[in-house]
Design a protein around this motif. Structure first.
Motif, PDB file in Angstrom:
ATOM      1  N   HIS A 137      -6.441   7.402   9.028  1.00 27.16           N
ATOM      2  CA  HIS A 137      -6.264   6.392   7.975  1.00 27.16           C
ATOM      3  C   HIS A 137      -6.759   6.883   6.615  1.00 27.16           C
ATOM      4  CE1 HIS A 137     -10.579   5.276   7.950  1.00 27.16           C
ATOM      5  NE2 HIS A 137     -10.518   5.476   9.272  1.00 27.16           N
ATOM      6  N   ARG A 138      -6.857   8.184   6.459  1.00 23.03           N
ATOM      7  CA  ARG A 138      -7.389   8.729   5.211  1.00 23.03           C
ATOM      8  C   ARG A 138      -6.506   8.367   4.016  1.00 23.03           C
ATOM      9  NH1 ARG A 138      -7.860  13.589   6.844  1.00 23.03           N
ATOM     10  NH2 ARG A 138     -10.037  13.363   7.527  1.00 23.03           N
ATOM     11  N   GLU A 139      -5.182   8.367   4.184  1.00 23.95           N
ATOM     12  CA  GLU A 139      -4.263   8.090   3.081  1.00 23.95           C
ATOM     13  C   GLU A 139      -3.781   6.637   3.061  1.00 23.95           C
ATOM     14  OE1 GLU A 139      -1.094  10.844   3.339  1.00 23.95           O
ATOM     15  OE2 GLU A 139      -2.365  12.626   3.072  1.00 23.95           O
ATOM     16  N   PHE A 140      -4.392   5.806   3.839  1.00 27.47           N
ATOM     17  CA  PHE A 140      -3.993   4.395   3.897  1.00 27.47           C
ATOM     18  C   PHE A 140      -4.429   3.654   2.638  1.00 27.47           C
ATOM     19  CE2 PHE A 140      -5.155   0.003   5.275  1.00 27.47           C
ATOM     20  CZ  PHE A 140      -3.859  -0.441   5.482  1.00 27.47           C
ATOM     21  N   ASP A 141      -3.492   2.901   2.021  1.00 23.87           N
ATOM     22  CA  ASP A 141      -3.778   2.119   0.809  1.00 23.87           C
ATOM     23  C   ASP A 141      -4.177   0.705   1.230  1.00 23.87           C
ATOM     24  OD1 ASP A 141      -3.904   0.801  -1.591  1.00 23.87           O
ATOM     25  OD2 ASP A 141      -2.013   1.605  -2.371  1.00 23.87           O
ATOM     26  N   ARG A 142      -5.466   0.488   1.308  1.00 23.98           N
ATOM     27  CA  ARG A 142      -5.945  -0.796   1.803  1.00 23.98           C
ATOM     28  C   ARG A 142      -5.548  -1.947   0.881  1.00 23.98           C
ATOM     29  NH1 ARG A 142     -12.206  -2.371   1.649  1.00 23.98           N
ATOM     30  NH2 ARG A 142     -11.584  -2.543  -0.522  1.00 23.98           N
ATOM     31  N   GLY A 143      -5.684  -1.737  -0.443  1.00 19.78           N
ATOM     32  CA  GLY A 143      -5.392  -2.811  -1.392  1.00 19.78           C
ATOM     33  C   GLY A 143      -3.942  -3.273  -1.310  1.00 19.78           C
ATOM     34  N   SER A 144      -3.011  -2.308  -1.259  1.00 19.24           N
ATOM     35  CA  SER A 144      -1.594  -2.672  -1.167  1.00 19.24           C
ATOM     36  C   SER A 144      -1.317  -3.392   0.144  1.00 19.24           C
ATOM     37  CB  SER A 144      -0.726  -1.418  -1.270  1.00 19.24           C
ATOM     38  OG  SER A 144      -0.904  -0.793  -2.524  1.00 19.24           O
ATOM     39  N   TRP A 145      -1.972  -2.929   1.218  1.00 21.84           N
ATOM     40  CA  TRP A 145      -1.744  -3.592   2.510  1.00 21.84           C
ATOM     41  C   TRP A 145      -2.262  -5.032   2.488  1.00 21.84           C
ATOM     42  CZ3 TRP A 145      -4.653  -6.092   6.122  1.00 21.84           C
ATOM     43  CH2 TRP A 145      -3.996  -6.385   7.325  1.00 21.84           C
ATOM     44  N   ASP A 179      -2.541  -7.017  -0.110  1.00 19.67           N
ATOM     45  CA  ASP A 179      -1.606  -7.820  -0.908  1.00 19.67           C
ATOM     46  C   ASP A 179      -0.365  -8.166  -0.094  1.00 19.67           C
ATOM     47  OD1 ASP A 179      -3.316  -7.710  -3.052  1.00 19.67           O
ATOM     48  OD2 ASP A 179      -2.293  -6.037  -4.031  1.00 19.67           O
TER      49      ASP A 179
END
Length: 519
Positions: free
Chosen positions: A306-314, A316
């Motif tokens: 999950h290193r490249e996972f965009d938490r903020g976009s997810w 939203d």
């Protein structure tokens, strides 16, 4: 149209003639100025100047005034002079300068009307040409308009920017875009703090850059002609005004005069903004909770997944796509899969959990295999115990207290294995053991039947021998002779001795029949 001829002033006359004829007109007073100018004065006591005399004045171009003395007290002569010169009401019957000014004004008005008509014709030609050239589809919205539309939707104005008013063709873009700008400016920004009243022209001004070139300012006359020529036409001002009226009909606006203004956002608009801001506060809290939840979930899987996972976009995306009633069950499935390891989630919700899903799938497959193996082992154990119990119960019926000995004793029919071992192995073993048990049961039963028959036969033989010996002793006085006959072979008995032959009632009767009456 009006024109001022001269300022108010007093005139002095050199001569006054009373009821002196002036051509075909005889005024009450004829005033002559030093320069020779003449002014007719009519005194109104009982009758006003008639139309014939008035027409003569106009035809000849004679200036004339009428002084109203109809209400004067004629007994008070002191008032006469003052009333005639100053105080009595008076009016022009005909004014030469005014008549000339009217003629000049009429000419000017005619020229202006002709000029205005030409301007209107030119404007109509230009506007109709623009209207006819309008394409069937709207222009593509700019990035700014798309952002304004998205903002209006975010603010909860979805239904307020879907109105298709008459005259929408005056705008370059679809109604939802210019309507978004209006509701953002006047139903949202306009209700921040104290509500702000506004006029239709202010609403039009905020979208004037979206009106098609040439259709921004249209005169009332041309607008009327355009409506007659093109029923679907409506000027941009009226289009915006009718949109505001539509908002009013849906309780978003008041049509009210407030400090000279026409429109005022309603209490519904104010309440809507407060509700929306409250909803946004809840949404922010929900996003914070979701961010904390996803951090917890991802902490249970390797960092490289999950290193490249965009938490903020997810966050939203999730908050927008799933409501508060729908989300808990979906999140619980993810939690049970990642943390509990109990189930596989039907939807990974776009989280970086594919590798974890595969691990859990393999783990759960292994657990299912183990569980199935345990189930089968338990089933086998249960079936084994059931087979043993069934065999034991049937063995007890056959062997009684010796049943356990038989169960634990090797048998050549089972290749020297004990019945218990054979039964534990399979249902076929149980069937074989039952067959053997049945064989032994029949064998024991047959042996028992034979022993019983032999015992019965022996008892019968003893009884018959006793009866035959008693009969023989009665037929001779010598017991030895009677015993000898009973124990000697007899040809009629097939060479058998009577004691051996009389095994039943029939053979006893035969023996009795062949016994001599005298031995």
């Amino acid at each position: 149209m009006t024109k001022r001829i001269s300022a108010r002033r007093k005139f002095q006359f050199a001569e006054v003639k009373v009821e002196k004829a002036d051509g075909n007109v005889r005024p009450d007073l004829l005033l002559i100025a030093k320069g020779g100018k003449i002014l007719h004065v009519e005194i109104y006591v009982r009758h006003k100047v008639d139309t014939i005399k008035l027409e003569k004045l106009r035809t000849r171009g004679i200036s004339s005034i009428e002084i109203d003395l109809s209400k004067l007290d004629w007994d008070d002569r002191a008032e006469w002079e003052l009333a005639i010169l100053e105080t009595a009401p008076r009016e022009w019957l005909h004014n030469v300068k005014a008549s000339e000014a009217e003629r000049e004004m009429a000419v000017t008005a005619t020229r202006q009307a002709e000029k205005r008509a030409a301007e209107i014709d030119a404007e109509f030609t230009r506007i109709s040409k623009v209207w006819k050239a309008i394409p069937k589809s709207y222009s593509a919205p700019s990035a700014q308009l798309l952002a304004e539309q998205a903002l209006a939707r975010k603010r909860g104005f979805h239904s307020m920017i879907a109105h298709m008013p008459k005259g929408a063709g005056c705008f370059l873009v679809a109604p939802e875009f210019w309507q978004s700008r209006i509701v953002n400016g006047f139903l949202w920004d306009g209700v921040a703090g104290s509500t702000r009243a506004f006029e239709t022209k202010e609403a039009l001004a905020c979208v004037k850059d979206l009106v098609r070139p040439g259709l921004n300012r249209i005169s009332t006359e041309v607008a009327g002609r355009m409506k007659e020529e093109f029923p679907e036409f409506q000027p941009a001002w009226h289009t915006v005004h009718n949109y505001l009226k539509w908002l009013k009909a849906h309780h978003w606006m008041f049509d009210k005069r407030v400090v000279g203004k026409n429109w005022l956002p309603s209490g519904s608009a104010i309440h809507h903004r407060k509700e929306q801001e409250t909803a946004w506060d809840r949404e922010r809290e929900r996003k914070a909770d979701m961010a904390e939840w996803v951090d917890y979930i991802l902490s249970n899987i390797p960092n490289n997944e999950h290193r490249e996972f965009d938490r903020g976009s997810w966050v939203d995306m999730f908050v927008t796509r799933y409501d508060e009633d729908e989300a808990p069950a979906l999140l619980e499935e993810i939690h049970e899969m990642v943390v509990g390891g109990q189930v596989l989630a039907d939807d990974l919700l776009e989280l970086p959990l594919l590798a974890e899903y595969e691990r859990q799938e393999q783990s759960q497959a292994k657990r299912r295999i183990e569980k199935e193996q345990r189930r089968l082992a338990e089933l086998e154990r249960s079936q084994r115990e059931s087979r043993i119990l069934s065999l034991r119960q049937k063995a007890e019926l056959v062997f009684g207290t010796e049943a356990q000995l038989w169960l634990e004793t090797g048998c050549k029919h089972f290749q020297d294995q004990t019945p218990l071992v054979v039964v534990e192995a399979s249902d076929d073993g149980l069937e074989q053991a039952l067959e053997e048990l049945q064989r032994l049961h029949r064998q024991r039963k047959d042996a028992a039947d034979r022993n019983a028959a032999e015992a019965r036969q022996k008892t019968m033989l003893e009884k018959n021998c006793a009866e035959l010996a008693e009969l023989a002793s009665k037929r001779t006085s010598d017991p030895a002779r009677a015993n000898l006959w009973c124990r000697s072979s007899h040809p009629k008995l097939g060479g058998q001795r009577p004691f051996d032959f009389c095994v039943d009632e029939r053979t006893l009767r035969i023996c009795k029949d062949i016994m001599p009456s005298k031995l």
